[in-house]
Design an enzyme around this catalytic site. Structure first.
Site, PDB file in Angstrom:
ATOM      1  N   TYR A 210     -11.602 -10.849  16.544  1.00 38.47           N
ATOM      2  CA  TYR A 210     -11.601 -12.298  16.414  1.00 38.47           C
ATOM      3  C   TYR A 210     -13.006 -12.897  16.399  1.00 38.47           C
ATOM      4  O   TYR A 210     -13.167 -14.115  16.423  1.00 38.47           O
ATOM      5  CB  TYR A 210     -10.768 -12.939  17.535  1.00 38.47           C
ATOM      6  CG  TYR A 210     -10.123 -14.256  17.145  1.00 38.47           C
ATOM      7  CD1 TYR A 210      -9.031 -14.277  16.289  1.00 38.47           C
ATOM      8  CD2 TYR A 210     -10.601 -15.468  17.621  1.00 38.47           C
ATOM      9  CE1 TYR A 210      -8.434 -15.477  15.923  1.00 38.47           C
ATOM     10  CE2 TYR A 210     -10.007 -16.671  17.265  1.00 38.47           C
ATOM     11  CZ  TYR A 210      -8.927 -16.669  16.415  1.00 38.47           C
ATOM     12  OH  TYR A 210      -8.340 -17.860  16.056  1.00 38.47           O
TER      13      TYR A 210
ATOM     14  N   GLU B  57       2.491 -25.018  20.442  1.00 36.67           N
ATOM     15  CA  GLU B  57       2.213 -25.835  19.253  1.00 36.67           C
ATOM     16  C   GLU B  57       3.506 -26.356  18.611  1.00 36.67           C
ATOM     17  O   GLU B  57       3.705 -26.266  17.401  1.00 36.67           O
ATOM     18  CB  GLU B  57       1.382 -25.038  18.244  1.00 36.67           C
ATOM     19  CG  GLU B  57       0.022 -24.645  18.760  1.00 36.67           C
ATOM     20  CD  GLU B  57      -0.778 -23.765  17.830  1.00 36.67           C
ATOM     21  OE1 GLU B  57      -2.002 -23.670  18.008  1.00 36.67           O
ATOM     22  OE2 GLU B  57      -0.175 -23.156  16.918  1.00 36.67           O
TER      23      GLU B  57
ATOM     24  N   GLU C  47      -6.290 -24.779  23.716  1.00 38.45           N
ATOM     25  CA  GLU C  47      -6.849 -23.775  22.812  1.00 38.45           C
ATOM     26  C   GLU C  47      -7.960 -24.439  22.030  1.00 38.45           C
ATOM     27  O   GLU C  47      -7.748 -25.472  21.403  1.00 38.45           O
ATOM     28  CB  GLU C  47      -5.817 -23.250  21.802  1.00 38.45           C
ATOM     29  CG  GLU C  47      -4.772 -22.321  22.329  1.00 38.45           C
ATOM     30  CD  GLU C  47      -3.873 -21.785  21.207  1.00 38.45           C
ATOM     31  OE1 GLU C  47      -4.381 -21.560  20.088  1.00 38.45           O
ATOM     32  OE2 GLU C  47      -2.671 -21.614  21.454  1.00 38.45           O
TER      33      GLU C  47
END
Length: 1011
Positions: free
Chosen positions: A365, A196, A299
């Site tokens: 998560y 990123e 992602e």
């Protein structure tokens, strides 16, 4: 009506195709802006990847080996991902955990990737390696080692001291990854440098990347190439602005990918779907940024997380649940995504202080696979339906995405239809969703489309289609079922397979009560119902049309050699598509040429193979479970499940069936409150006899930190080599009688706490909040001090992990420890400070469990959290019944044996609760839970939210002795006791998983230099 239908179809197609040009097939290595490939096993064109020359949809799940420190369980997780229908796994490695000591990269034991690669190969999953060096990933400092934080250069810049710091790690990991590449017979097919990397302070979006940023990316790529990595590189651009796409110059990658989290992170309000990040035009963005590479999402949101004082991961699982998967994932398919990675698919645990301050111990998560490796969440099954459909739909891989238009194809402006047009095939796909994708209402519609038998409006036999709230569907036309043409279907395809004797089996499904319809060419025999009822069949023009209403009972139809199963979605969840092994080099990897079996089999089926006259299955059941072979490429008469031959019969429609009987095993777990616990004071620092000669003197008069210190010397923990767990400071001074208060500004990250003593006198605590990273406070001294006498402040600070950061901000450098201080009546220089963190700091002694597993507490420094410490001289005291009667830190240890039955996967967890009646169980306190030396829980009684801490087999010895230790930090003057602590089991699962070898568990021995 017919002319109106033609106009509606033509208008819809015109709107849809307006910005959806068709591309001619060509290999991207022929494109002018494409660099020469270094290998020929992983290639691509604008549509998809090719692996060994075969076009593949890469459907991947994220899984981090360092979050499950039992290598023997990695294969279990891989099999569960493979059984989803996925064919790949993406993984990070954490530099900070592997090179905690500068120049010493640890790559053995739980840090070795050898078993990870072996397990992936055996399960048949390709790997996408993401070594960083920066990874984010909700890890402390985003995976940057603590020793790098005190360097002057900006993290992730082209500063020489930063780049050089990455060299040893990247060279080491690069060689490990290179050895495991597909070119060497391994599973690695893609590598992502950095993570990123899309912004820089004071640089606009149009100006990014600068030459400096390009140099950083190019440096990471060169490190990997120099180490022998030859597979394609890929970027994950979370801004979706084309950064580092092929053809952009220095730092460009071979493939361009994006990442996105449109459901965001409000797990406390999981039924409120955010709208501001919902994508609507990614197909056009990709064509603008990288027209010669397939659309890749490296992602995409598979769950979410929350932090201290928030909600548990259950709320995150609701936020990104099966409904969200149906809507937002299918929206991505409407853009033509061909490399799709779900972050996370298995989350695991932030054990040993590896997480950043924004999360607690669990890294569940809310993912499809729970932290304790269970697959009961409905989105696991929903993802399985989607992945298997795409696996058997090669037309999707070359289709051209159109525009999603409200009212197109349906005339209902409340519904959006996104077409994917056959590009070299006759198949078209239509994705249907609510125009307001958050809508919880239902809508009725008819679908007007063009097919090989002409324009039709579905349903043809009366009624209407329905779209329930927060739902989305694939409708298909002229879909190839192994040589049979499915003219259209409003029901969704789960899978199809080739059976024996040229038979084809197609599995369709829908939601309960929905009306659905499909059509077959009239040259086939009239479809007949061989199981079930209430199916309407009629000839319409040149097609057989079949209509039904979805119910729990399945229907099975046959039309010549084509067999169609009509299922309720929840029944489809119970079906599994298992690839049969192939010859090398394909072996267990996915391939469009492989044979498969379809089996209805309950909780989980892992693998299948056929020998002689038997189908061998491995799998898991949690109740007595019937098995039924729906399709197989050859006939056989026996079923073997987990090595046991089952009594097999033939169903009325000829399918082989058997039953796996489940008997709950007898499980004996210890009652923790009745065990013999040993106790030692873990804060001897407040005793009058304590000598801190071995502590680190805080004498640095400089810092490279972006925050300047205010005293005569720097007190920042990172500057002295202490980077996690907890910190203890001691400030010595000689009283002058003018002391009335002390000011302390401390930093530990969100959720942190601190306690302060003056000599043996408790001055109070900051008990923490879900908001404060730092906390400044004045503390009144309770009595006048004696002039000329020595005094010492003892300050205990919880270290919740470093921050993550956007590139260039150096946010991860924000210091931990004491930021500022003052003492009334004194100059700052009157105080002489020492500190400790984990024993040895960066020269940590327990290489097995890593650099962050321990903190500053006395028992940890002595290694008493490791198995078999010298407890014979400790006193007996129970943390649940007795605890502490005043503020301080106690350390409690016990042992117990387990003897759990073989053949079952039995998830175990330690559960804290404060329901005990004793007042001290409701005070502010904090615990660390150590299991055989591994810190597997950080419990904050008054902040939470986590109370249940799964500990996997392999950390717990299921057939042997276990050592458990708990640190109890009482933050209030009345002390604390643990309100309750239990070892609890989830439902035992009769399992075909491979029993893991224990993780390395070296025990206690006297530590050199311990103080």
């Amino acid at each position: 009506m017919k002319s109106l239908l033609k106009r509606l179809i033509a208008l819809a197609a015109a709107y849809s195709v307006a910005a959806a040009p068709s591309f001619s097939h060509h290999s991207s290595q022929d494109a002018a802006n494409k660099r020469e490939l270094l290998q020929d096993l992983v290639t691509w064109d604008q549509h998809s990847l090719f692996v060994r020359g075969e076009r593949l949809m890469i459907f991947s799940g994220e899984f981090h080996p360092f979050r499950l420190p039992v290598p023997g369980l990695w294969f279990d997780v891989f099999q569960k991902i493979k059984s989803l229908g996925f064919n790949a796994v993406s993984f990070y490695t954490d530099w900070g955990l592997m090179e905690g000591n500068p120049g010493h990269v640890v790559t053995d034991g739980i840090w070795s990737l050898d078993e990870f690669f072996t397990a992936a190969r055996e399960a048949g999953l390709y790997l996408i390696a993401r070594p960083g060096p920066y990874i984010n990933a909700e890890t402390s400092a985003g995976g940057i080692p603590g020793w790098v934080l005190r360097r002057k250069g900006i993290i992730r810049s082209n500063s020489e001291d930063y780049l050089r710091a990455t060299d040893t790690y990247m060279a080491t990991l690069g060689k490990i990854i290179a050895k495991a590449q597909i070119t060497n017979g391994g599973p690695v097919i893609l590598v992502q440098p950095e993570n990123e990397y899309t912004t820089w302070p004071n640089v606009s979006e149009s100006e990014f990347p600068t030459t400096m940023n390009q140099e950083v990316m190019a440096y990471a790529e060169k490190q990997l190439r120099d180490a022998g990595v030859v597979v394609p590189t890929v970027v994950n651009d979370n801004k979706n602005l084309g950064y580092f796409a092929p053809g952009t110059g220095l730092g460009e990658t071979d493939l361009y990918g994006i990442d996105a989290y449109p459901m965001r992170y409000d797990c406390g309000n999981p039924y409120v779907w955010p709208t501001y990040r919902f994508p609507r035009d990614w197909q056009h963005e990709h064509r603008n940024h990288s027209p010669t590479t397939p659309f890749a999402i490296m992602e995409f949101q598979g769950g979410s997380g929350d932090g201290w004082g928030g909600v548990t991961e259950d709320g995150c699982a609701i936020l990104v649940n099966n409904e969200a998967v149906r809507v937002v994932y299918k929206n991505n398919y409407g853009f033509g995504v061909r490399v799709f990675n779900i972050y996370m698919t298995y989350g695991g645990t932030n054990w040993g202080n590896l997480g950043y301050y924004g999360g607690y111990t669990s890294y569940d998560y809310g993912a499809a696979i729970t932290e304790d490796r269970q697959i009961w969440r409905e989105k696991y099954s929903e993802e399985k339906l989607q992945a298997n459909f795409l696996k058997v739909s090669p037309a999707y891989l070359t289709s051209t995405p159109g525009n999603g238009v409200n009212g197109s194809y349906t005339g209902n402006k409340d519904i959006t239809v996104t077409p994917l047009f056959g590009n070299g095939t006759t198949t078209n796909l239509y994705l249907v969703r609510h125009a307001d994708f958050t809508s919880t209402g239902s809508a009725q519609y008819n679908l007007s489309i063009s097919t090989s038998v002409g324009n039709v409006t579905i349903p043809q036999l009366g009624g209407s289609l329905s779209l329930n709230g927060r739902d989305s569907k694939f409708h298909i036309t002229d879909y190839d079922v192994g040589g049979f043409n499915l003219i259209y279907s409003s029901a969704e395809v789960f899978t199809w397979a080739k059976g024996d004797n040229k038979k084809r089996v197609l599995v369709l499904y829908g939601g309960a009560g929905e009306l659905h319809e499909f059509a077959l060419p009239k040259h086939l025999p009239r479809p007949t119902v061989v199981e079930g009822s209430y199916v309407k069949i009629a000839k319409q023009g040149s097609a057989w049309v079949v209509q039904w209403e979805v119910a729990a009972q399945r229907r099975v139809l046959r039309a010549g050699k084509l067999e169609i199963h009509l299922l309720w979605r929840n029944d489809a969840y119970q079906h599994w598509v298992l690839e049969l092994p192939a010859k090398q080099p394909i072996a267990n990897y996915s391939s469009p040429s492989k044979e498969t079996v379809i089996v209805k089999g309950g909780y989980l089926l892992r693998s299948a193979w056929i020998t002689d006259n038997d189908l061998h299955l491995t799998g898991d059941v949690n109740v007595t479970t019937p098995l039924e072979v729906i399709s197989a490429p050859k006939r056989f008469d026996g079923i073997v499940f987990n090595g046991q031959s089952l009594k097999s019969t033939r169903s009325k429609i000829g399918n082989l069936a058997a039953t796996v009987h489940y008997q709950p095993p007898a499980i004996s777990l210890p009652d923790l409150k009745r065990l013999d616990w040993k106790y030692i004071d873990s804060l001897p620092e407040i005793s009058t006899e304590y000598n801190d000669e071995g502590w680190t003197p805080l004498t640095n008069t400089y810092t490279n930190n972006t925050r300047e210190f205010t005293g005569p010397t720097c007190l920042y923990a990172d500057d002295y080599g202490y980077h996690g767990g907890s910190l203890i400071y001691r400030g010595h001074f000689t009283a002058n009688g003018d002391e009335s208060w002390v000011f302390l500004n401390t930093s530990g990250g969100v959720g942190f706490a601190n306690s302060v003593w003056l000599n043996q006198t408790f001055l109070g605590s900051w008990t923490g909040s879900g908001r404060n990273m730092t906390y400044p406070r004045n503390i009144s001294l309770p009595h006048e001090l004696s002039p000329g006498e020595p005094y010492v402040f003892t300050v205990v600070i919880d270290h919740m992990g470093q921050d993550e950061e956007a590139p260039g901000t150096d946010a991860i450098k924000f210091p931990r420890g004491i930021l500022d201080y003052a003492l009334s009546g004194h100059e700052l220089s009157d105080l002489r400070w020492k500190m400790t963190g984990n024993l040895g700091g960066e020269q940590y002694q327990d290489l097995t469990r890593g650099p962050l597993n321990e903190g500053a507490m006395y028992a940890e420094r002595q290694g008493y959290h490791l198995p078999s410490p010298p407890t014979s001289s400790w006193k007996s005291s129970n943390p649940i019944k007795e605890g502490l009667t005043g503020a301080g830190i106690g350390f409690y240890a016990t042992s117990f044996s387990l003897d759990l039955p073989e053949g079952y996967d039995i998830p175990l967890s330690f559960r804290f609760n404060n329901s005990a009646s004793a007042a001290r169980s409701g005070t502010s306190y904090r615990c660390q839970l150590f299991v055989n030396g591994y810190q597997f829980g950080k419990y904050v009684n008054d902040l939470g939210p986590q109370t249940k801490f799964p500990v996997p087999e392999g950390i717990l010895n299921y057939n042997g002795v276990n050592y458990v230790a708990v640190s109890l930090w009482a933050l209030e003057s009345q002390g604390a006791l643990i309100g309750g602590l239990d070892l609890v089991a989830s439902t035992p699962i009769l399992s075909g998983y491979r029993k893991p070898a224990p993780a390395p568990q070296p025990g206690w021995k006297p530590r050199r230099g311990a103080y």
